[in-house]
Enzyme design. Sequence first.
Site, PDB file in Angstrom:
ATOM      1  N   ARG A  18       0.855  -1.195   0.000  1.00  0.00           N
ATOM      2  CA  ARG A  18       0.000   0.000   0.000  1.00  0.00           C
ATOM      3  C   ARG A  18       0.891   1.246   0.000  1.00  0.00           C
ATOM      4  NH1 ARG A  18      -1.768  -0.417   6.406  1.00  0.00           N
ATOM      5  NH2 ARG A  18       0.078   0.721   7.151  1.00  0.00           N
ATOM      6  N   TYR A 165      11.669   8.590  15.309  1.00  0.00           N
ATOM      7  CA  TYR A 165      11.492   8.510  13.839  1.00  0.00           C
ATOM      8  C   TYR A 165      12.511   9.411  13.151  1.00  0.00           C
ATOM      9  CZ  TYR A 165       8.857   8.492   9.374  1.00  0.00           C
ATOM     10  OH  TYR A 165       8.468   8.373   8.054  1.00  0.00           O
TER      11      TYR A 165
HETATM   12  N1  LIG Z   1       3.251   9.051   3.928  1.00  0.00           N
HETATM   13  C1  LIG Z   1       4.063  10.051   4.273  1.00  0.00           C
HETATM   14  O1  LIG Z   1       3.637  11.193   4.496  1.00  0.00           O
HETATM   15  C2  LIG Z   1       5.548   9.792   4.373  1.00  0.00           C
HETATM   16  C3  LIG Z   1       6.379  10.901   4.578  1.00  0.00           C
HETATM   17  C4  LIG Z   1       7.761  10.715   4.657  1.00  0.00           C
HETATM   18  C5  LIG Z   1       8.292   9.446   4.524  1.00  0.00           C
HETATM   19  N2  LIG Z   1       7.463   8.378   4.328  1.00  0.00           N
HETATM   20  C6  LIG Z   1       8.100   7.071   4.174  1.00  0.00           C
HETATM   21  O2  LIG Z   1       7.647   6.477   2.976  1.00  0.00           O
HETATM   22  C7  LIG Z   1       7.696   5.043   3.108  1.00  0.00           C
HETATM   23  C8  LIG Z   1       6.345   4.461   2.759  1.00  0.00           C
HETATM   24  O3  LIG Z   1       5.405   4.983   3.702  1.00  0.00           O
HETATM   25  P1  LIG Z   1       3.837   4.996   3.453  1.00  0.00           P
HETATM   26  O4  LIG Z   1       3.361   6.328   3.809  1.00  0.00           O
HETATM   27  O5  LIG Z   1       3.509   4.403   2.132  1.00  0.00           O
HETATM   28  O6  LIG Z   1       3.415   3.998   4.652  1.00  0.00           O
HETATM   29  P2  LIG Z   1       2.295   2.887   4.755  1.00  0.00           P
HETATM   30  O7  LIG Z   1       2.139   2.594   6.205  1.00  0.00           O
HETATM   31  O8  LIG Z   1       1.083   3.264   3.975  1.00  0.00           O
HETATM   32  O9  LIG Z   1       2.979   1.641   4.022  1.00  0.00           O
HETATM   33  C9  LIG Z   1       4.102   1.015   4.602  1.00  0.00           C
HETATM   34  C10 LIG Z   1       4.112  -0.436   4.162  1.00  0.00           C
HETATM   35  O10 LIG Z   1       5.224  -1.066   4.791  1.00  0.00           O
HETATM   36  C11 LIG Z   1       4.801  -2.335   5.295  1.00  0.00           C
HETATM   37  N3  LIG Z   1       5.622  -2.718   6.429  1.00  0.00           N
HETATM   38  C12 LIG Z   1       5.682  -2.124   7.639  1.00  0.00           C
HETATM   39  N4  LIG Z   1       6.512  -2.786   8.442  1.00  0.00           N
HETATM   40  C13 LIG Z   1       7.013  -3.820   7.712  1.00  0.00           C
HETATM   41  C14 LIG Z   1       7.928  -4.857   7.997  1.00  0.00           C
HETATM   42  N5  LIG Z   1       8.508  -4.996   9.215  1.00  0.00           N
HETATM   43  N6  LIG Z   1       8.235  -5.734   7.021  1.00  0.00           N
HETATM   44  C15 LIG Z   1       7.664  -5.628   5.786  1.00  0.00           C
HETATM   45  N7  LIG Z   1       6.768  -4.670   5.479  1.00  0.00           N
HETATM   46  C16 LIG Z   1       6.450  -3.775   6.434  1.00  0.00           C
HETATM   47  C17 LIG Z   1       3.337  -2.141   5.680  1.00  0.00           C
HETATM   48  O11 LIG Z   1       2.625  -3.366   5.745  1.00  0.00           O
HETATM   49  C18 LIG Z   1       2.857  -1.212   4.576  1.00  0.00           C
HETATM   50  O12 LIG Z   1       2.352  -1.925   3.468  1.00  0.00           O
HETATM   51  C19 LIG Z   1       8.135   4.786   4.553  1.00  0.00           C
HETATM   52  O13 LIG Z   1       9.527   4.566   4.574  1.00  0.00           O
HETATM   53  C20 LIG Z   1       7.790   6.073   5.260  1.00  0.00           C
HETATM   54  O14 LIG Z   1       8.573   6.263   6.422  1.00  0.00           O
HETATM   55  C21 LIG Z   1       6.118   8.529   4.257  1.00  0.00           C
END
Ligand SMILES: NC(=O)c1ccc[n+]([C@@H]2O[C@H](COP(=O)([O-])OP(=O)(O)OC[C@H]3O[C@@H](n4cnc5c(N)ncnc54)[C@H](O)[C@@H]3O)[C@@H](O)[C@H]2O)c1
Length: 261
Positions: A18, A165
């Site tokens: 996702r 974080y």
């Molecule tokens: N959404 C934001 O605003 C944002 C901002 C800055 C950085 N990020 C980074 O972007 C990346 C993606 O984030 P996102 O917003 O899509 O998050 P999200 O929570 O929607 O998706 C993260 C995915 O990682 C999987 N996951 C979590 N722990 C896991 C594990 N131990 N092993 C395997 N899979 C695992 C989850 O099941 C999920 O599908 C992350 O590194 C997050 O820190 C997101």
Amino acid sequence: MSGGRVVPRVVMVTGAARGIGAATVRALVARGDRVVAVDGCGGPPLAARGDLDAVVAAGGDQVLGHVADVRDRSALDAAVDLAVARWGRLDAAVAAAAVIAGGRPLWETPEADLDLLWDVDVKGVWNTAAAAVPAMLGGPDPAGCRFVGIASAAGSHGLHHLAAYNAAKHAVVGLVKGLAADLVGTGVTACAVSPGSTRTPMLDATAALYDLPGVDGFAESQLVRRILDPAEVAAAVAFCCSAEGAVVNGSVVHADGGFAP
Ligand SMILES: NC(=O)c1ccc[n+]([C@@H]2O[C@H](COP(=O)([O-])OP(=O)(O)OC[C@H]3O[C@@H](n4cnc5c(N)ncnc54)[C@H](O)[C@@H]3O)[C@@H](O)[C@H]2O)c1
């Protein structure tokens, strides 16, 4: 090219069920790449197995799903083996899997939060690189190979009540810089992409940590004055995964719409 035939690139993406990871799979599939989509699928706060199955189904025969926790190096080795067995190579890896925790000042943050963020958000990226890079170095075209770690605006700023974080995401930036230095002369490159606030379940979870009713207030921290769509971030990640992505090496692409806290 191989004998005049274009050989599709093969990419492993973690956190693929996702959010930004799933959007990255879609962007890669759209340009013809083959993808091993990896996710822990552990259920809340992680994605569900059905989320990963939907990403795989949408990708047709270009996508293979693989359930693996990024804390488990051997499970990531198996994902790499899957790519090589099915398509004969691995050209890029994207480490997007992560969790978020926080909502309190550092001195009130439970050590368990730091341990979780270190294990998933830092060692998960480390494990992904450790599993993927040897296959790239031993593959048919190391000079075309890329590693992309997903960091965050929290990897270059101190975000309120997110000290653990912040620490983890700064570590991801340090990790890709060190990796790029280790890869000098091999042709393989490594970089980070740091998204800003992007409409995903993790941003909903972040709003909940701040007791906010929704995510829209985060738009004020971005010069574009809106929340980003995962597809916008995925476009930057897909570029970094491409052969042309070598131009971004040992550094960070700030895919954040202009972060202005
Ligand atoms: N959404 C934001 O605003 C944002 C901002 C800055 C950085 N990020 C980074 O972007 C990346 C993606 O984030 P996102 O917003 O899509 O998050 P999200 O929570 O929607 O998706 C993260 C995915 O990682 C999987 N996951 C979590 N722990 C896991 C594990 N131990 N092993 C395997 N899979 C695992 C989850 O099941 C999920 O599908 C992350 O590194 C997050 O820190 C997101």
